[in-house]
Motif scaffolding. Structure first.
Motif, short mmCIF file in Angstrom:
data_model
loop_
_atom_site.label_atom_id
_atom_site.label_comp_id
_atom_site.label_asym_id
_atom_site.label_seq_id
_atom_site.Cartn_x
_atom_site.Cartn_y
_atom_site.Cartn_z
N PRO A 122 0.81 -1.23 0.00
CA PRO A 122 0.00 0.00 0.00
C PRO A 122 0.84 1.28 0.00
N PHE A 123 0.21 2.35 -0.44
CA PHE A 123 0.84 3.67 -0.47
C PHE A 123 0.12 4.59 0.51
N ASP A 124 0.84 5.59 0.99
CA ASP A 124 0.25 6.58 1.90
C ASP A 124 -0.52 7.64 1.11
N LEU A 125 0.01 7.97 -0.06
CA LEU A 125 -0.59 9.02 -0.89
C LEU A 125 -0.47 8.60 -2.35
N ILE A 126 -1.58 8.69 -3.08
CA ILE A 126 -1.58 8.39 -4.51
C ILE A 126 -2.16 9.59 -5.24
N LEU A 127 -1.43 10.07 -6.25
CA LEU A 127 -1.93 11.12 -7.13
C LEU A 127 -2.31 10.48 -8.45
N LEU A 128 -3.55 10.66 -8.85
CA LEU A 128 -4.04 10.14 -10.12
C LEU A 128 -4.24 11.31 -11.07
N THR A 152 -4.49 8.22 1.28
CA THR A 152 -5.23 9.24 0.54
C THR A 152 -5.00 9.11 -0.96
N LEU A 153 -6.09 9.20 -1.71
CA LEU A 153 -6.03 9.27 -3.17
C LEU A 153 -6.46 10.67 -3.56
N ILE A 154 -5.67 11.29 -4.43
CA ILE A 154 -6.02 12.61 -4.97
C ILE A 154 -6.21 12.45 -6.48
N ILE A 155 -7.35 12.88 -6.98
CA ILE A 155 -7.64 12.82 -8.40
C ILE A 155 -7.72 14.26 -8.93
N ASP A 156 -6.92 14.55 -9.95
CA ASP A 156 -6.89 15.91 -10.51
C ASP A 156 -7.96 16.08 -11.60
N ASN A 157 -8.24 17.33 -11.94
CA ASN A 157 -9.12 17.72 -13.05
C ASN A 157 -10.60 17.41 -12.84
N VAL A 158 -11.05 17.34 -11.61
CA VAL A 158 -12.45 16.97 -11.39
C VAL A 158 -13.42 18.14 -11.62
N ASP A 175 -18.90 3.22 -2.89
CA ASP A 175 -18.10 2.31 -2.06
C ASP A 175 -18.11 2.78 -0.61
N GLU A 176 -18.73 1.99 0.25
CA GLU A 176 -18.91 2.39 1.66
C GLU A 176 -17.61 2.47 2.46
N HIS A 177 -16.51 1.99 1.91
CA HIS A 177 -15.24 2.00 2.62
C HIS A 177 -14.44 3.31 2.44
N TYR A 178 -14.97 4.21 1.59
CA TYR A 178 -14.22 5.43 1.28
C TYR A 178 -15.09 6.67 1.43
N MET A 179 -14.45 7.76 1.82
CA MET A 179 -15.09 9.08 1.86
C MET A 179 -14.38 9.93 0.83
N SER A 180 -15.12 10.84 0.19
CA SER A 180 -14.47 11.71 -0.78
C SER A 180 -15.03 13.13 -0.69
N SER A 181 -14.22 14.07 -1.14
CA SER A 181 -14.64 15.47 -1.15
C SER A 181 -13.95 16.18 -2.30
N ILE A 182 -14.67 17.08 -2.95
CA ILE A 182 -14.10 17.88 -4.04
C ILE A 182 -13.49 19.15 -3.46
N LEU A 183 -12.23 19.40 -3.79
CA LEU A 183 -11.55 20.60 -3.32
C LEU A 183 -11.41 21.57 -4.51
N PRO A 184 -11.92 22.79 -4.38
CA PRO A 184 -11.84 23.75 -5.49
C PRO A 184 -10.46 24.41 -5.56
N GLY A 188 -9.34 21.46 -9.85
CA GLY A 188 -10.28 20.69 -9.02
C GLY A 188 -9.68 19.37 -8.64
N LEU A 189 -9.60 19.12 -7.34
CA LEU A 189 -9.07 17.87 -6.83
C LEU A 189 -10.16 17.12 -6.08
N CYS A 190 -10.19 15.81 -6.25
CA CYS A 190 -11.06 14.99 -5.41
C CYS A 190 -10.15 14.27 -4.43
#
Length: 195
Positions: A122-128, A152-158, A175-184, A188-190
């Protein structure tokens, strides 16, 4: 602390990349690096979370890689960055050497799907930040690599490309195992974390 020399040099490099992209009419010829504010936030996350194992999916010319590596250096971490284009990966490696950060980065060239299928630790931080059409196919493998609480997973361009990332964001929401939030921030990052 991020030193002033790094901040000035990375700002100059960002300007150089932006100027390059402005001259390209073909989207695939652009570097398409992450926005400056997004890169800065990622570096802050590495520091606050003390992220030792960092995965970047989509190196391009290494702008975000440099920010991640500079932060990894402060927490004794390492960045593994995946890029399908060997020429871009070589460019990124050269910038890493110029910034004296190559000792904190492992460069992997090939299809990210191939790496993700066989990765176990596993990784501590993943940038997608890659080709958005592939994201859904990565999800099962990404979940395996996000097992730790606090990973933490960070997804760019959301925000900039909402239609292209919508299928991935829907999968995460279901997926009930994860929480997500959009950061402006930036394009845009998720932010996705294990519950």
């Amino acid at each position: 602390m991020t030193n002033t020399v790094f901040l000035q040099r990375i700002a100059d490099l960002y300007d150089e990349f932006k100027q390059h992209d402005a001259r390209q009419s073909d989207r695939l010829r652009r570097y398409r690096n992450i926005e400056a504010e997004s890169a800065k936030l990622l570096a802050m996350l590495v520091r606050t979370q003390q992220s030792k194992r960092i995965l970047e999916i989509g190196t391009s010319t290494g702008y975000s890689t440099l920010w991640l590596a500079e932060a990894a250096k402060t927490v004794q971490g390492r960045v593994l960055t995946l890029e399908i284009n060997a020429f871009r990966s070589a460019q990124a490696k050269k910038y890493a050497e110029d910034f004296e950060l190559e000792g904190f980065i492992d460069f992997w060239v090939g299809d990210a799907a191939d790496y993700l299928k066989q990765a176990m630790e596993p990784f501590d931080l993943i940038l997608l930040d890659a080709e958005r059409g592939s994201y859904v196919s990565y999800w099962e493998d990404l979940k395996r690599l996000l097992q730790s609480s606090g990973s933490t997973l960070i997804i760019d361009n959301v925000i900039s490309h909402p239609a292209e990332v919508k299928p991935m964001l829907e999968l995460i929401k279901q997926d009930e195992h994860y929480m997500s939030s959009i950061l402006p921030v930036g394009a845009g990052l998720c932010m996705v974390v294990v519950k």
